[in-house]
Design an enzyme around this catalytic site. Structure first.
Site, PDB file in Angstrom:
ATOM      1  N   TYR A 171      -5.416  36.255  24.143  1.00  0.00           N
ATOM      2  CA  TYR A 171      -6.697  35.971  23.813  1.00  0.00           C
ATOM      3  C   TYR A 171      -7.146  34.764  24.386  1.00  0.00           C
ATOM      4  CZ  TYR A 171     -10.483  35.546  20.406  1.00  0.00           C
ATOM      5  OH  TYR A 171     -11.991  35.317  19.920  1.00  0.00           O
ATOM      6  N   ARG A 176     -14.859  33.342  26.553  1.00  0.00           N
ATOM      7  CA  ARG A 176     -14.502  34.186  25.315  1.00  0.00           C
ATOM      8  C   ARG A 176     -15.408  33.999  24.211  1.00  0.00           C
ATOM      9  NH1 ARG A 176      -8.958  31.808  22.798  1.00  0.00           N
ATOM     10  NH2 ARG A 176     -10.381  30.815  21.641  1.00  0.00           N
ATOM     11  N   ASP A 177     -15.473  35.194  23.523  1.00  0.00           N
ATOM     12  CA  ASP A 177     -16.255  35.326  22.355  1.00  0.00           C
ATOM     13  C   ASP A 177     -17.749  35.305  22.916  1.00  0.00           C
ATOM     14  OD1 ASP A 177     -16.655  35.910  19.654  1.00  0.00           O
ATOM     15  OD2 ASP A 177     -16.461  33.944  19.091  1.00  0.00           O
ATOM     16  N   SER A 183     -15.518  31.407  18.368  1.00  0.00           N
ATOM     17  CA  SER A 183     -14.089  31.259  18.965  1.00  0.00           C
ATOM     18  C   SER A 183     -14.194  31.228  20.437  1.00  0.00           C
ATOM     19  CB  SER A 183     -13.267  32.652  18.727  1.00  0.00           C
ATOM     20  OG  SER A 183     -12.840  32.658  17.395  1.00  0.00           O
ATOM     21  N   ASP A 223     -12.448  41.722  20.941  1.00  0.00           N
ATOM     22  CA  ASP A 223     -13.790  41.851  20.827  1.00  0.00           C
ATOM     23  C   ASP A 223     -14.415  41.811  22.610  1.00  0.00           C
ATOM     24  OD1 ASP A 223     -13.986  41.115  18.347  1.00  0.00           O
ATOM     25  OD2 ASP A 223     -14.526  38.941  18.760  1.00  0.00           O
ATOM     26  N   ASP A 401     -11.800  31.848  10.552  1.00  0.00           N
ATOM     27  CA  ASP A 401     -12.805  32.557  11.640  1.00  0.00           C
ATOM     28  C   ASP A 401     -13.609  31.969  12.403  1.00  0.00           C
ATOM     29  OD1 ASP A 401     -11.463  35.199  10.756  1.00  0.00           O
ATOM     30  OD2 ASP A 401     -13.008  35.195   9.153  1.00  0.00           O
TER      31      ASP A 401
HETATM   32  C1  BGC Z   1      -9.613  32.021  17.032  1.00  0.00           C
HETATM   33  C2  BGC Z   1      -8.056  31.677  17.279  1.00  0.00           C
HETATM   34  C3  BGC Z   1      -6.917  32.153  16.370  1.00  0.00           C
HETATM   35  C4  BGC Z   1      -7.274  33.602  15.786  1.00  0.00           C
HETATM   36  C5  BGC Z   1      -6.089  34.075  14.864  1.00  0.00           C
HETATM   37  C6  BGC Z   1      -9.532  33.283  16.338  1.00  0.00           C
HETATM   38  O1  BGC Z   1     -10.890  33.493  15.567  1.00  0.00           O
HETATM   39  O2  BGC Z   1     -10.654  31.518  17.699  1.00  0.00           O
HETATM   40  O3  BGC Z   1      -8.049  30.286  17.797  1.00  0.00           O
HETATM   41  O4  BGC Z   1      -5.943  31.945  17.401  1.00  0.00           O
HETATM   42  O5  BGC Z   1      -8.630  33.724  15.576  1.00  0.00           O
HETATM   43  O6  BGC Z   1      -6.381  33.282  13.922  1.00  0.00           O
END
Ligand code: BGC
Length: 446
Positions: A171, A176-177, A183, A223, A401
């Site tokens: 990830y 990203r996101d 995120s 995502d 989140d």
């Molecule tokens: C966060 C990450 C995290 C993942 C798992 C995501 O929403 O951006 O930093 O590792 O959730 O908790």
């Protein structure tokens, strides 16, 4: 079928060209294969599908494609396997393995338990440390820890005699996101993001390569593809589309070279499960599968990652109204035939980590720290569906989140909706109140 039998019979008549041993991850069998059929020591030849057998770590010998068809009781040959089970991979990667507990998550849970004063709640919370979760490699700086965990898992396998399976989430896409803020990651496309991402993947591959005895299962980029199906009207997603595809393809190809079993994220029922989204989604996933070489290690798709949907329900949440695919199983059952039609025999893994309580959201699109959630069905390969390899806890319950602080750079308004628990810290950091809520509301109870 007869043609396959004939070809294999011919192969068996030419032992002189099959004496060399295939190396780790090399091909060692399959219809029409004329190379080595035995493997270097420490690995064994395992049938991935009738066209491809491969040398995989470990000594368990799974017979390769038989050279003759087994006879049925009546003396005639058996029929070929039904096409619906032609998964293109060597069976469920979870079977026969013990899941290695993520030390990162175990440490978070232990610290959280120490902060709970109610002894009944504390006792329940401490059980979470023994329930397998995933290690999220959400920044390149975390990759070296993967090496430490692999070494530990390898040692544990040797001392316990139980083969270990380590679960990771890949990830770290640039930009990203792209349709949300909470995120947003460390790499940006404008600033060398693709090269940085390739380097991130290379570092993961280098670690995994050192421990061929540990099986690794990876969820690829939550995502990412779903955003490319529905959010191309968001400028950041449109701009990221070709980079996301190149990066995901690179991840799939490179991780396959070291035998990682992968499930690409496929959103959830309330996202790609809507009728208008199913076909475009299937098309994108099948194209991605083919672009990455149709590897058997690209086992399938992950759904409901970090979301709250039920796997199955008899009373659909009112917020799902209008979508016939109101739970994850219905979504998977609707998507699967479309994928198969396009040549991608995907299997699934479904996150149920925070799905214990239903009917808690004001809208299906609410994803941030939803109030009232509880830990859900515990990880199992007893999934009730031949399409689903495993029910898992993928989002580490208790990790946030997204922040509810509107002055933060990564503030997303979803995190201050009335159904979001507040105040909430930054995404990925520990959210003690949320963890305690998941524990109290766990269903089944802890
Ligand atoms: C966060 C990450 C995290 C993942 C798992 C995501 O929403 O951006 O930093 O590792 O959730 O908790």
């Amino acid at each position: 079928m007869f043609r396959f039998t004939a070809i294999l019979a011919i192969v068996s008549l030419v032992p002189s060209i099959v004496t060399a041993q295939a190396s780790l991850y090399g091909q060692c069998g399959g219809v029409g294969w004329t190379g080595a059929t035995t493997c270097d020591s420490g690995s064994s030849c395992q049938e991935i599908n009738s066209y491809y057998s491969q040398c995989l770590p470990g000594s368990t010998t799974v017979p390769t494609t038989p050279t003759t068809q087994p006879a049925s009781a009546s003396g005639t040959t058996t029929s070929s396997a039904p096409t619906s089970t032609a998964t293109g991979a060597a069976g469920n990667p979870f079977t026969g393995y013990e899941i290695y507990l993520s030390p990162y998550y175990v440490a978070e849970v232990q610290a959280a338990v120490a902060n709970i004063t109610d002894s009944a709640l504390q006792a329940k919370a401490s059980k979470v440390a023994n329930i397998p979760n995933f290690t999220w490699l959400d920044e390149v700086a975390k990759v070296p820890t993967l090496g430490t965990y692999l070494a530990d898992a390898d040692a544990l396998a040797k001392s316990s005699g139980n083969e270990q399976l380590l679960q990771i989430v890949v990830y770290d896409l640039p930009d990203r996101d792209c349709a949300a803020a909470a995120s947003n990651g460390e790499f940006s496309i404008a600033n060398n993001g693709q090269a940085n991402y390739f380097n991130y993947i290379d570092q993961i591959v280098a670690q995994i390569q050192k421990y061929p005895g540990v099986r690794v299962v990876a969820i690829i980029e939550p995502d990412s593809m779903a955003n490319l199906v529905t959010n191309l009207s968001v400028a950041k997603c449109a701009n990221a589309a070709s980079t996301y595809k190149a990066c995901v393809q690179y991840a799939l190809e490179q991780l396959a070279t070291v035998g990682v079993y992968m499930y690409l994220d496929a959103g959830h029922a309330g996202w790609l499960g809507w009728p208008a989204n199913l076909s475009p989604a299937a098309q994108l996933f099948a194209q991605t599968y083919q672009a990455a070489g149709s590897s058997p290690f690209f086992r399938g798709l992950a759904t409901n990652v970090a979301n709250y949907n039920a796997l199955t329900t008899t009373s659909p949440d009112p917020i799902t109204q209008g979508d016939a695919n109101y739970d994850e199983l219905l979504y998977i059952q609707a998507l699967s035939p479309l994928l198969i039609e396009q040549g991608f025999p995907a299997q699934f893994i479904v996150d149920q980590g925070r799905s214990g309580v239903q009917n808690i959201r004001s809208a299906w699109g609410d994803w941030c720290n939803v109030k009232g959630a509880g830990f859900g069905t515990q990880p199992t390969t007893n999934t009730g569906s031949s399409l689903i390899d495993a029910i898992a806890w993928i989002k580490p319950g208790g990790e946030c989140d997204g922040t509810s602080d509107s002055s933060s750079l990564r503030y997303d308004p979803h995190c201050s909706l009335s159904d979001a628990l507040q105040p909430a810290p930054e995404a990925g950091t520990w959210f003690q109140t949320y963890f305690e809520q998941l524990v109290s509301n766990a269903n089944p109870a802890l």
